[in-house]
Design an enzyme around this catalytic site. Sequence first.
Site: not given
Length: 258
Positions: A33, A37, A80-81, A204, A210
């Site tokens: 992830d 950003r 979902e991407n 992660r 999450r």
Amino acid sequence: MFSWLNKKDQEDLQDDFKLDPNNIPAHVAIIMDGNGRWAQRRHLPRVAGHKQGMDTVKIITQAASDLGIKVLTLYAFSTENWKRPADEVNYLMKLPVDFFDTFVPDLIKHNVRVNVMGYTDQLPAKTQKAVADAIEDTKDCDGMVLNFALNYGSRAEITTAVQEIAQAVKTGEMEPSEVTDETISQHLMTASLGQYRDPDVVIRTSGEERISNFLLWQIAYSEFVFMAPHWPDFTPGLLQQAIYEYQHRKRRFGGLSK
Ligand code: FPP
């Protein structure tokens, strides 16, 4: 130990986190992830983060193989991407093509077998071909398995498994009472990983804590390590640190410590 990772990346490993070679997690799964950003912080388009993220995948594959990890699962694209802007989705679909084009010879040289889990039939034709070729080209490698979750979602995976099992019950192949834990594991996309199908540790990056629909059944007894750096900044030293943390956890699997 380090036959693949280059000298510069080896220097990133730290003496403070000396690993026990007898307790290397067999299956490490990573939610990569923070690409977006990472890019935004540098005033770059989000896809620049994905490109840098792909380079990180190469380095971490080398480090994981050198450390003796048996299965490295990387969450590269979720079911979902598809909700992301078309430009970004298109770019993410091109990445496996670039990755395998440039990296498969190295994977073969270092005995790494590519596996892909997910609804690959829904990927663009070029991506499907790159994936199928990489699987075929590395099929005789018996070292680490580099397992990409590509168009993968755990709820969809479990739903498909339940449908298959329900069908088997309907046709009389099995009784409802014969459906066990093992039956369900056998119908999931990780079944081909055999004894390594459940991750020992899930990492992660980017500070989010999450699971995002990742291996929901398989992580029942996994250890979790959440780390602040964004995926493009992830390094062999951080992988080492995560494994160090794993090695200092007490895994009880519902029982009591010895
Ligand atoms: C999450 O970061 C990352 C992804 C959705 C894509 C991950 C893909 C790669 C690291 C490259 C994969 C490479 C191959 C070879 C398939 P994000 O975009 O959600 O980051 P954000 O939360 O900062 O926006």
